[in-house]
Design a protein around this motif. Structure first.
Motif, short mmCIF file in Angstrom:
data_model
loop_
_atom_site.label_atom_id
_atom_site.label_comp_id
_atom_site.label_asym_id
_atom_site.label_seq_id
_atom_site.Cartn_x
_atom_site.Cartn_y
_atom_site.Cartn_z
N MET A 1 0.84 -1.21 0.00
CA MET A 1 0.00 0.00 0.00
C MET A 1 0.87 1.26 0.00
O MET A 1 0.62 2.22 -0.71
CB MET A 1 -0.92 0.00 1.21
N GLN A 2 1.95 1.25 0.84
CA GLN A 2 2.79 2.42 0.94
C GLN A 2 3.43 2.76 -0.39
O GLN A 2 3.46 3.92 -0.81
CB GLN A 2 3.88 2.19 2.00
N LYS A 3 3.97 1.75 -1.11
CA LYS A 3 4.63 1.99 -2.38
C LYS A 3 3.65 2.47 -3.43
O LYS A 3 3.95 3.39 -4.21
CB LYS A 3 5.33 0.71 -2.85
N LEU A 4 2.46 1.88 -3.48
CA LEU A 4 1.47 2.28 -4.46
C LEU A 4 1.05 3.73 -4.26
O LEU A 4 0.86 4.48 -5.22
CB LEU A 4 0.24 1.37 -4.38
N THR A 5 0.90 4.14 -3.01
CA THR A 5 0.50 5.52 -2.72
C THR A 5 1.57 6.49 -3.20
O THR A 5 1.27 7.49 -3.86
CB THR A 5 0.27 5.71 -1.21
N ALA A 6 2.82 6.21 -2.86
CA ALA A 6 3.92 7.09 -3.27
C ALA A 6 4.03 7.15 -4.79
O ALA A 6 4.19 8.23 -5.37
CB ALA A 6 5.23 6.60 -2.66
N ILE A 7 3.93 5.98 -5.44
CA ILE A 7 4.02 5.94 -6.90
C ILE A 7 2.86 6.71 -7.52
O ILE A 7 3.03 7.45 -8.49
CB ILE A 7 4.02 4.47 -7.39
N GLY A 8 1.67 6.55 -6.96
CA GLY A 8 0.51 7.23 -7.50
C GLY A 8 0.63 8.74 -7.41
O GLY A 8 0.27 9.47 -8.35
N ILE A 9 1.15 9.26 -6.28
CA ILE A 9 1.31 10.71 -6.12
C ILE A 9 2.32 11.25 -7.13
O ILE A 9 2.10 12.29 -7.77
CB ILE A 9 1.75 11.04 -4.68
N VAL A 10 3.44 10.53 -7.30
CA VAL A 10 4.45 10.96 -8.27
C VAL A 10 3.87 10.94 -9.68
O VAL A 10 4.06 11.88 -10.47
CB VAL A 10 5.70 10.06 -8.18
N MET A 11 3.13 9.88 -10.01
CA MET A 11 2.54 9.77 -11.34
C MET A 11 1.54 10.89 -11.61
O MET A 11 1.41 11.37 -12.74
CB MET A 11 1.86 8.41 -11.50
N ALA A 12 0.83 11.33 -10.57
CA ALA A 12 -0.15 12.42 -10.74
C ALA A 12 0.54 13.68 -11.25
O ALA A 12 0.06 14.34 -12.17
CB ALA A 12 -0.86 12.68 -9.42
N PHE A 13 1.67 14.03 -10.62
CA PHE A 13 2.41 15.21 -11.05
C PHE A 13 3.01 15.01 -12.44
O PHE A 13 3.00 15.92 -13.28
CB PHE A 13 3.51 15.55 -10.04
N VAL A 14 3.52 13.81 -12.70
CA VAL A 14 4.14 13.52 -13.99
C VAL A 14 3.10 13.63 -15.11
O VAL A 14 3.38 14.17 -16.19
CB VAL A 14 4.77 12.11 -13.98
N VAL A 15 1.89 13.13 -14.87
CA VAL A 15 0.83 13.17 -15.88
C VAL A 15 0.51 14.62 -16.27
O VAL A 15 0.41 14.95 -17.45
CB VAL A 15 -0.43 12.46 -15.37
N VAL A 16 0.35 15.48 -15.27
CA VAL A 16 -0.01 16.88 -15.55
C VAL A 16 1.12 17.59 -16.28
O VAL A 16 0.89 18.28 -17.29
CB VAL A 16 -0.35 17.61 -14.24
N ILE A 17 2.34 17.41 -15.80
CA ILE A 17 3.48 18.09 -16.44
C ILE A 17 3.70 17.57 -17.85
O ILE A 17 3.92 18.35 -18.80
CB ILE A 17 4.75 17.89 -15.58
N THR A 18 3.63 16.24 -18.03
CA THR A 18 3.81 15.66 -19.36
C THR A 18 2.72 16.13 -20.31
O THR A 18 2.98 16.44 -21.47
CB THR A 18 3.80 14.12 -19.28
N GLY A 19 1.49 16.19 -19.80
CA GLY A 19 0.39 16.66 -20.63
C GLY A 19 0.61 18.08 -21.10
O GLY A 19 0.34 18.42 -22.27
N ALA A 20 1.11 18.95 -20.21
CA ALA A 20 1.38 20.34 -20.58
C ALA A 20 2.46 20.41 -21.65
O ALA A 20 2.36 21.21 -22.61
CB ALA A 20 1.79 21.14 -19.35
N LEU A 21 3.49 19.57 -21.52
CA LEU A 21 4.57 19.57 -22.51
C LEU A 21 4.09 19.05 -23.87
O LEU A 21 4.40 19.63 -24.92
CB LEU A 21 5.73 18.71 -22.00
N LEU A 22 3.32 17.97 -23.85
CA LEU A 22 2.83 17.39 -25.11
C LEU A 22 1.86 18.32 -25.83
O LEU A 22 1.78 18.32 -27.07
CB LEU A 22 2.17 16.04 -24.84
N LYS A 23 1.10 19.09 -25.06
CA LYS A 23 0.17 20.04 -25.66
C LYS A 23 0.86 21.33 -26.12
O LYS A 23 0.23 22.18 -26.75
CB LYS A 23 -0.93 20.39 -24.65
N GLY A 24 2.15 21.45 -25.80
CA GLY A 24 2.89 22.62 -26.23
C GLY A 24 2.75 23.83 -25.32
O GLY A 24 3.23 24.91 -25.65
N ALA A 25 2.12 23.65 -24.17
CA ALA A 25 1.93 24.79 -23.26
C ALA A 25 3.21 25.10 -22.49
O ALA A 25 3.49 26.25 -22.16
CB ALA A 25 0.79 24.49 -22.29
N GLY A 26 3.98 24.06 -22.18
CA GLY A 26 5.20 24.26 -21.40
C GLY A 26 4.93 24.25 -19.91
O GLY A 26 3.81 24.51 -19.47
#
Length: 246
Positions: free
Chosen positions: A1-26
């Motif tokens: 449970m502990q590892k999944l929670t930490a991974i999920g939080i990191v992935m949440a930030f990665v998804v938003v940042i990656t989405g902004a980069l792929l959309k060209g917003a920066g």
């Protein structure tokens, strides 16, 4: 449970940042001090208005459960109950007195003391059942603080977007400010919806799951202590409580 929670939080930030980069917003487009204040401080303000102090304090303390939940080894607890039962059959209920002082859990310790004092099984169930229900209720209220925050955050994001668009409308005469102004206005919406759906609501659901599991463990302990009071055979007690483990 502990590892999944930490991974999920990191992935949440990665998804938003990656989405902004792929959309060209920066990445720079995701930063807005005004949006940060409106969404985060606004959501916190709403929670402070809604929530009594003790519940809010308990909710903040429960945050550590996301990565370090209370230890729950149902199999180990079942073995403990069976050992108590065997001791009671060999030495009588008074033979459990040393276990009372050794038990770290306050509710279980109280149950053992009731057992040693010769309390009726139904009374043990009633007394400990009320205590367990009260603790579960209070913990659930604390977990729902984050659920409420997840409901308020998107609304605060919309408020921030509207405030940003109001600022844009005041600069219609200057086209150079329209694009950045509109983009900045919608950052609040990203903050609000992202905060709610990637962090707050999942956190609330995780905490409610931990509370439910912990309450179920205590239910097993209550039933086990009551079964010892009824003089049931240790093997029968083990068979009866095995369902809790699964």
């Amino acid at each position: 449970m502990q590892k999944l929670t930490a991974i999920g939080i990191v992935m949440a930030f990665v998804v938003v940042i990656t989405g902004a980069l792929l959309k060209g917003a920066g990445i720079h487009a995701l930063w807005s001090g005004a949006a940060l204040v409106v969404v985060f401080v606004g959501t916190a303000s709403a929670i402070m208005v809604q929530t009594p102090g003790p519940i809010l304090s308990r909710a903040l303390k429960m945050l550590k459960w996301l990565v370090n939940p209370p230890h729950q080894d149902m199999e180990e607890q079942l073995k403990k109950i069976v050992n108590w039962s065997e001791t009671a059959r060999r030495q009588g209920l008074l033979g459990l007195e040393p276990q009372v002082e050794a038990e770290p859990d306050a509710m279980v310790k109280k149950g053992l003391q009731l057992l040693v004092d010769g309390t009726e099984p139904d009374n043990i169930r009633n007394i400990l059942g009320v205590e367990n229900d009260a603790k579960k209720h209070n913990d659930m209220l604390s977990a729902k603080v984050f659920e409420a925050a997840g409901i308020y955050a998107p609304t605060m994001g919309i408020i921030g977007a509207v405030l940003g668009l109001m600022a844009v409308m005041q600069n219609l005469a200057d086209p150079s400010k329209l694009g950045p102004g509109i983009a900045g206005a919608f950052v609040s919406t990203v903050y609000g919806i992202g905060l709610a759906n990637l962090l707050l609501l999942p956190m609330a659901n995780k905490l409610k799951l931990v509370v439910t599991d912990h309450s179920r463990e205590r239910e097993m302990m209550v039933e086990g202590i009551a079964a010892i009071a009824e003089g049931e055979n240790p093997r029968n007690i083990e068979s009866k409580l095995r369902g809790y483990v699964h």
